[in-house]
Design a protein around this motif. Structure first.
Motif, PDB file in Angstrom:
ATOM      1  N   GLU A 225       0.830  -1.210   0.000  1.00 36.65           N
ATOM      2  CA  GLU A 225       0.000   0.000   0.000  1.00 36.65           C
ATOM      3  C   GLU A 225       0.860   1.254   0.000  1.00 36.65           C
ATOM      4  O   GLU A 225       0.584   2.221  -0.732  1.00 36.65           O
ATOM      5  CB  GLU A 225      -0.913  -0.022   1.223  1.00 36.65           C
ATOM      6  CG  GLU A 225      -1.810   1.211   1.329  1.00 36.65           C
ATOM      7  CD  GLU A 225      -2.569   1.243   2.640  1.00 36.65           C
ATOM      8  OE1 GLU A 225      -3.628   1.901   2.691  1.00 36.65           O
ATOM      9  OE2 GLU A 225      -2.096   0.624   3.617  1.00 36.65           O
ATOM     10  N   THR A 245      -5.737   7.021  -3.038  1.00 33.59           N
ATOM     11  CA  THR A 245      -6.036   5.978  -2.057  1.00 33.59           C
ATOM     12  C   THR A 245      -5.784   4.610  -2.684  1.00 33.59           C
ATOM     13  O   THR A 245      -5.751   4.469  -3.916  1.00 33.59           O
ATOM     14  CB  THR A 245      -7.493   6.047  -1.567  1.00 33.59           C
ATOM     15  OG1 THR A 245      -8.366   5.949  -2.703  1.00 33.59           O
ATOM     16  CG2 THR A 245      -7.759   7.343  -0.835  1.00 33.59           C
ATOM     17  N   ARG A 247      -6.942   0.388  -2.255  1.00 33.40           N
ATOM     18  CA  ARG A 247      -7.847  -0.569  -1.627  1.00 33.40           C
ATOM     19  C   ARG A 247      -7.638  -1.947  -2.224  1.00 33.40           C
ATOM     20  O   ARG A 247      -7.241  -2.084  -3.383  1.00 33.40           O
ATOM     21  CB  ARG A 247      -9.298  -0.137  -1.786  1.00 33.40           C
ATOM     22  CG  ARG A 247      -9.788  -0.066  -3.222  1.00 33.40           C
ATOM     23  CD  ARG A 247     -11.172   0.535  -3.298  1.00 33.40           C
ATOM     24  NE  ARG A 247     -11.683   0.569  -4.674  1.00 33.40           N
ATOM     25  CZ  ARG A 247     -12.802   1.192  -5.040  1.00 33.40           C
ATOM     26  NH1 ARG A 247     -13.513   1.828  -4.120  1.00 33.40           N
ATOM     27  NH2 ARG A 247     -13.206   1.176  -6.290  1.00 33.40           N
ATOM     28  N   TYR A 258      -5.245  -5.198  -6.052  1.00 31.06           N
ATOM     29  CA  TYR A 258      -5.247  -3.842  -5.509  1.00 31.06           C
ATOM     30  C   TYR A 258      -5.768  -2.869  -6.567  1.00 31.06           C
ATOM     31  O   TYR A 258      -5.633  -3.100  -7.773  1.00 31.06           O
ATOM     32  CB  TYR A 258      -3.829  -3.408  -5.110  1.00 31.06           C
ATOM     33  CG  TYR A 258      -3.242  -4.162  -3.948  1.00 31.06           C
ATOM     34  CD1 TYR A 258      -3.267  -3.642  -2.654  1.00 31.06           C
ATOM     35  CD2 TYR A 258      -2.622  -5.401  -4.143  1.00 31.06           C
ATOM     36  CE1 TYR A 258      -2.705  -4.338  -1.585  1.00 31.06           C
ATOM     37  CE2 TYR A 258      -2.067  -6.102  -3.089  1.00 31.06           C
ATOM     38  CZ  TYR A 258      -2.107  -5.562  -1.816  1.00 31.06           C
ATOM     39  OH  TYR A 258      -1.551  -6.265  -0.773  1.00 31.06           O
TER      40      TYR A 258
END
Length: 321
Positions: A225, A245, A247, A258
């Protein structure tokens, strides 16, 4: 077909009569040259003076379009902060209006009465209308686009076939698009009205885009991430507010799926922006020893490995198999 004698018997229009009065004050040699007949059919004739009048009308029309366009751009549009697309739409309507008047006046100068022309060609126009329904549909759609302003010059649109292009011209019947490969495309206006069109520039604001990445289960998701976020945040054409962002979308067969979500104003260059971010992600994955997995499959053998090995050996021992 329009009876020719109806047009030929039309009276000399007021414009032509006024032009003839002007010509009376010219020198004799020049007047004789201007009155030289170029075409004559029964009572209908066109002379050099008529041609000069028609050319003068066309020149005056073009000059008037140039003057009105300049005044609108420098004063009205700038003062009221009208966007580029609306400007082009209004100027196009002004052009059509002035050129229509020039065309009608040109017919009057040539001695053709519009009312008689329309009356004699009513049946012909009905037949032409039936054969050109699609063309008229495109014309009406063009007027809707110009008045409504849903698609303007400079907008980035995606057609229903997935093709993305920038609108370079909105005409009365067709519009012109330029793709990212600098290929020009002519699209009938009815396609832009009746089909589902995505206008990336319609709201003139940030647009969100997505990059999908598959990563092996062996790698720490939080570490992945951080790399994905930093790769997107450091790009100069990615907005920082709202920030990018990351996720996890699914536990796939070969690894974790992802999604990197980021916002940008640069909808036209978005594929290049995505590519640049993917380059950075790949380089940082290699430095951090993060694995992008190949497709994986589990094979279950019903008879076990021993039976499989014996069958393979049997085939190798038998050359005729």
């Amino acid at each position: 077909m329009i009876p020719l004698h109806i047009l030929l018997q039309a009276n000399t229009p007021a414009i032509a009569k006024g032009a003839e009065k002007i010509s009376q004050g010219l020198p004799r040699e020049l007047r004789q040259f201007l009155e030289f007949t170029l075409l004559k059919v029964n009572r209908y004739e066109i002379n050099v003076f008529d041609v000069f009048l028609i050319l003068a009308l066309i020149s005056a029309g073009r000059l008037l379009v140039w003057l009105i366009s300049g005044v609108l751009r420098r004063r009205f549009f700038r003062r009221n902060q009208v966007d580029q697309g609306r400007q082009e739409a209004v100027i196009q309507l002004v052009k059509y209006f002035i050129y229509t008047i020039v065309f009608v006046l040109g017919l009057e100068v040539a001695g053709v009465q519009i009312s008689i022309l329309l009356a004699g060609s009513a049946a012909l126009l009905v037949g032409v209308g039936l054969g050109l329904q699609q063309t008229f549909n495109d014309l009406v759609s063009g007027l809707i686009l110009l008045f409504e302003g849903s698609i303007n010059v400079g907008d980035i649109v995606e057609l229903d076939n997935g093709l993305v292009g920038r609108v370079t011209d909105v005409g009365l019947r067709t519009s012109k698009l330029e793709t990212r490969d600098a290929i020009g495309i002519i699209v009938p206006n009815s396609k832009l009205i009746n089909n589902n069109i995505i206008n990336w520039s319609h709201n003139r604001s940030l647009t969100r885009f997505i990059i999908e990445v598959n990563v092996s289960y062996r790698n720490d998701p939080r570490r992945v991430e951080k790399i994905l976020l930093s790769s997107a945040q450091e790009h100069k054409e990615v907005a920082q507010n709202p920030p990018p962002t990351v996720r996890i979308m699914d536990f796939a067969e070969s690894g974790l799926q992802y999604e990197v979500l980021f916002w940008s104003y640069s909808a036209w260059r978005i594929e290049y922006i995505k590519s640049e971010i993917r380059f950075v992600i790949f380089e940082r994955f290699q430095e951090a020893k993060i694995e992008i997995p190949y497709p994986q499959r589990d094979i279950n053998l019903h008879f076990g490995w021993e039976d499989l090995i014996e069958k393979v050996k049997g085939k190798n021992d038998n050359p005729n198999s």
